[in-house]
Structures are given as C-alpha cells and as structure tokens.
Write a protein that holds these residues in place. Sequence first.
Motif, mmCIF file in Angstrom:
data_model
loop_
_atom_site.group_PDB
_atom_site.id
_atom_site.type_symbol
_atom_site.label_atom_id
_atom_site.label_comp_id
_atom_site.label_asym_id
_atom_site.label_seq_id
_atom_site.Cartn_x
_atom_site.Cartn_y
_atom_site.Cartn_z
ATOM 1 N N UNK A 1 5.839 42.650 38.714
ATOM 2 C CA UNK A 1 4.878 42.294 39.763
ATOM 3 C C UNK A 1 3.451 42.562 39.272
ATOM 4 N N UNK A 2 3.255 43.688 38.615
ATOM 5 C CA UNK A 2 1.949 44.034 38.077
ATOM 6 C C UNK A 2 1.529 43.023 37.011
ATOM 7 N N UNK A 3 2.484 42.627 36.163
ATOM 8 C CA UNK A 3 2.221 41.632 35.124
ATOM 9 C C UNK A 3 1.773 40.309 35.763
ATOM 10 N N UNK B 1 -6.314 50.585 34.104
ATOM 11 C CA UNK B 1 -5.198 49.889 33.454
ATOM 12 C C UNK B 1 -5.684 48.675 32.692
ATOM 13 N N UNK B 2 -4.914 48.318 31.708
ATOM 14 C CA UNK B 2 -5.190 47.133 30.905
ATOM 15 C C UNK B 2 -3.892 46.361 30.736
ATOM 16 N N UNK B 3 -4.022 45.151 30.256
ATOM 17 C CA UNK B 3 -2.865 44.339 29.916
ATOM 18 C C UNK B 3 -2.876 44.219 28.401
ATOM 19 N N UNK B 4 -1.808 44.673 27.737
ATOM 20 C CA UNK B 4 -1.735 44.575 26.282
ATOM 21 C C UNK B 4 -0.789 43.439 25.919
ATOM 22 N N UNK B 5 -1.209 42.635 24.952
ATOM 23 C CA UNK B 5 -0.353 41.564 24.443
ATOM 24 C C UNK B 5 -0.075 41.861 22.978
ATOM 25 N N UNK C 1 2.193 43.540 28.628
ATOM 26 C CA UNK C 1 2.598 44.664 29.464
ATOM 27 C C UNK C 1 1.380 45.359 30.049
ATOM 28 N N UNK C 2 1.453 45.718 31.330
ATOM 29 C CA UNK C 2 0.381 46.510 31.924
ATOM 30 C C UNK C 2 0.542 47.973 31.521
ATOM 31 N N UNK D 1 9.351 48.802 24.371
ATOM 32 C CA UNK D 1 9.323 47.707 23.393
ATOM 33 C C UNK D 1 7.907 47.448 22.874
ATOM 34 N N UNK D 2 6.897 47.532 23.752
ATOM 35 C CA UNK D 2 5.541 47.243 23.307
ATOM 36 C C UNK D 2 5.097 48.219 22.205
ATOM 37 N N UNK D 3 5.524 49.498 22.294
ATOM 38 C CA UNK D 3 5.151 50.489 21.284
ATOM 39 C C UNK D 3 5.837 50.176 19.948
#
Length: 166
Positions: free
Chosen positions: A34-36, A54-58, A70-71, A95-97
């Motif tokens: 939902x945040x995404x 907060x930020x959105x990282x791609x 991901x937020x 997964x993002x890490x």
Amino acid sequence: MSASGRPVSALGRAVRRLGHSRWFAACTPVLVPADRLVAKLTRGRVVALGLVPSLLITTTGRRSGRPRSNPLLYVPDGDAYVVTGSNWGRPEQPAWALNLLADPTATITVDGNRIPVRARLVDGAERERLWTLLVTEWPAYRTYVTRAGGRNIRVFRLEPSQSDKA
C-alpha cells in the motif's frame, strides 16, 4: 523532534510506539505494498503517509535484473541518506539489501525528487554512530534486533552519485 530535525506529530509518536509490537510487523504484507502504491501515485512525495522520514529506493533485482522499489525509513547524514535492513525483525535479510550488496547503484525518491545513489555498507564506529541516529528516529529498531534472532542488521549509507539509473 526526530533525528532528521523534523517535528514529530502525535500520530507519528503513536506509530513509533506501535512499531515495537509483533502485530504491527505482521501487517507489513499489506502496509508495504500500500505504501509502495501511494509513493508511486504521488511520485514519491508521500511515503509512509509522511509519518516518518521515508524514501522510495529502487534497486536492481539480483536475480531478475528488473527494477525493484521499496519504501524505507531514512535518516539524513550530511548529503547522504542512511537506511537499515531491519526487515521488521524477521530472521531473513530484506531483498532490497541483498540487491544493494550485489549492485550498490540505486535510485531513491525523496519528497518527489529522484536521486541516483551508491550504497555503502557501513561497519565499526561509523555503523554505531549511524545506528544511534536510526534508533533515535525509529526506536523499534532495538526490538527488531532481538526479534531477528542474531541476524546482522545491515546499515547502508546512500551517497548521491553522478550516474543516473532506473
């Protein structure tokens, strides 16, 4: 006042208290998508409903090669952004890490601005200093360390870069 220097609203303080509870973390399969979606619809101007910085990282998917967004909560550190792979205290790395470890180039969106960055995994005294900033912003990170069962919760410093990505 938060670690980012922004005032914390009453709702923000309540969310920070709720962050320690297991049921809050159990809601992430609904909250994160939902945040995404909200971040996508607002072009990154609203992430985490504006309750925490907060930020959105791609990142680039390490297996798929596709962009993955991901937020994340962040704290500023000079011109850089600091994030942590807490994964809400789950025993597995987010997964993002893992994507950043495979390819440290990424793009973040902060307040609607897209910024190419290069991630640097921090350790030692620098990690301790940045961890203190993160815990000041989101005290539940202390709870997540215990809940993660000994997993190393990674801390990344996202440094603006000149190359564009995503």
